[in-house]
Design a protein around this motif. Sequence first.
Motif, mmCIF file in Angstrom:
data_model
loop_
_atom_site.group_PDB
_atom_site.id
_atom_site.type_symbol
_atom_site.label_atom_id
_atom_site.label_comp_id
_atom_site.label_asym_id
_atom_site.label_seq_id
_atom_site.Cartn_x
_atom_site.Cartn_y
_atom_site.Cartn_z
ATOM 1 N N ASN A 1 40.887 -32.151 -37.760
ATOM 2 C CA ASN A 1 41.489 -33.033 -36.755
ATOM 3 C C ASN A 1 42.579 -33.877 -37.410
ATOM 4 O O ASN A 1 42.699 -33.924 -38.636
ATOM 5 N N MET B 1 27.542 -31.685 -38.725
ATOM 6 C CA MET B 1 28.998 -31.837 -38.560
ATOM 7 C C MET B 1 29.615 -30.565 -37.979
ATOM 8 O O MET B 1 29.260 -29.460 -38.390
ATOM 9 N N GLU B 2 30.507 -30.737 -37.023
ATOM 10 C CA GLU B 2 31.130 -29.555 -36.420
ATOM 11 C C GLU B 2 32.558 -29.386 -36.947
ATOM 12 O O GLU B 2 33.133 -30.323 -37.496
ATOM 13 N N VAL B 3 33.109 -28.189 -36.712
ATOM 14 C CA VAL B 3 34.460 -27.893 -37.205
ATOM 15 C C VAL B 3 35.457 -28.932 -36.707
ATOM 16 O O VAL B 3 36.300 -29.434 -37.454
ATOM 17 N N LYS B 4 35.329 -29.327 -35.435
ATOM 18 C CA LYS B 4 36.300 -30.292 -34.872
ATOM 19 C C LYS B 4 36.237 -31.662 -35.574
ATOM 20 O O LYS B 4 37.168 -32.435 -35.555
ATOM 21 N N ASP B 5 35.089 -31.943 -36.216
ATOM 22 C CA ASP B 5 34.981 -33.208 -36.961
ATOM 23 C C ASP B 5 35.783 -33.145 -38.265
ATOM 24 O O ASP B 5 36.161 -34.169 -38.831
#
Length: 259
Positions: free
Chosen positions: A8, A1-5
């Motif tokens: 948001n 999982m990335e920060v943008k996931d």
Amino acid sequence: MEVKDIVNEKNLVYKPSELLTGATFNFCPGCGHGTVVRMIMEIVEEMGIQGDTIGISPVGCSVLLYDFYNIDVIQAAHGRATAVATGVKRVLPEKFVFTYQGDGDLAAIGTGETIHTCNRGENIAIIYINNGTYGMTGGQMAPTTIPGMKTSTSPLGRNVETMGYPLRITDLVAGLEGTYYVTRQSVHTAAAVRKTKRAIRTAFENQKLNKGTSFVEVVSSCNSGWKMTPLQANQWMEENMFPYYPLGDLKANGELIKK
Ligand SMILES: Cc1ncc(C[n+]2csc(CCOP(=O)(O)OP(=O)(O)O)c2C)c(N)n1
């Protein structure tokens, strides 16, 4: 999982009201003012009364309300907020009028205005922060400073023999016929914030129904003035302020709450 996931729009749990200008608050981190100030605009937004609401700000930490709010705000001289609110409401009875004051402003130099406004039953909402001190001017003793509490003008602690007893102005105004709703709340936990928001919303709803004066006290910490970390200040407030200023409704629907 990335920060943008994670960071948001769909995961957003809180978004400031559109009615806040975005100006940076002047309140110290940990102070209750910031929480109460923002929730008032949330309520105005939720009720859809932006163009119909007029706020009256005091002298003190919340003096700059007009910088933060995208609604009309009049700044009143020390203690005179409820007198100014009376004038505004009488000229513009359809508007929602509220004052936002500190304890020094409302319960010291503004004692007379506060008592008489409530006694007349002016159809306004009075929102008042009790942090037991004059926050903005250096943490001096206020009428609400509790016995033994150290302030810059009572460095050995408030001595009631020479300095008098704290003034529970909320209890006083609850006894006046003009008040319809009188409550004491806090904003030191998420649950307390929700309760305070309901209380302020009730004060606005009462005004729509022409019920008379609604009075919402919010017991708050002043961590800078008390010279504590925000956490210590919240704990000190729970242990020392709440026994003196018990939370809860004092009067609802025009009737005193029997304890
Ligand atoms: C007419 C007038 N008198 C006195 C002052 C000085 N003054 C500014 S803020 C303040 C104390 C405010 O304390 P409080 O009402 O408890 O609010 P807080 O800053 O704690 O929120 C005082 C005495 C002033 N600005 N104007």
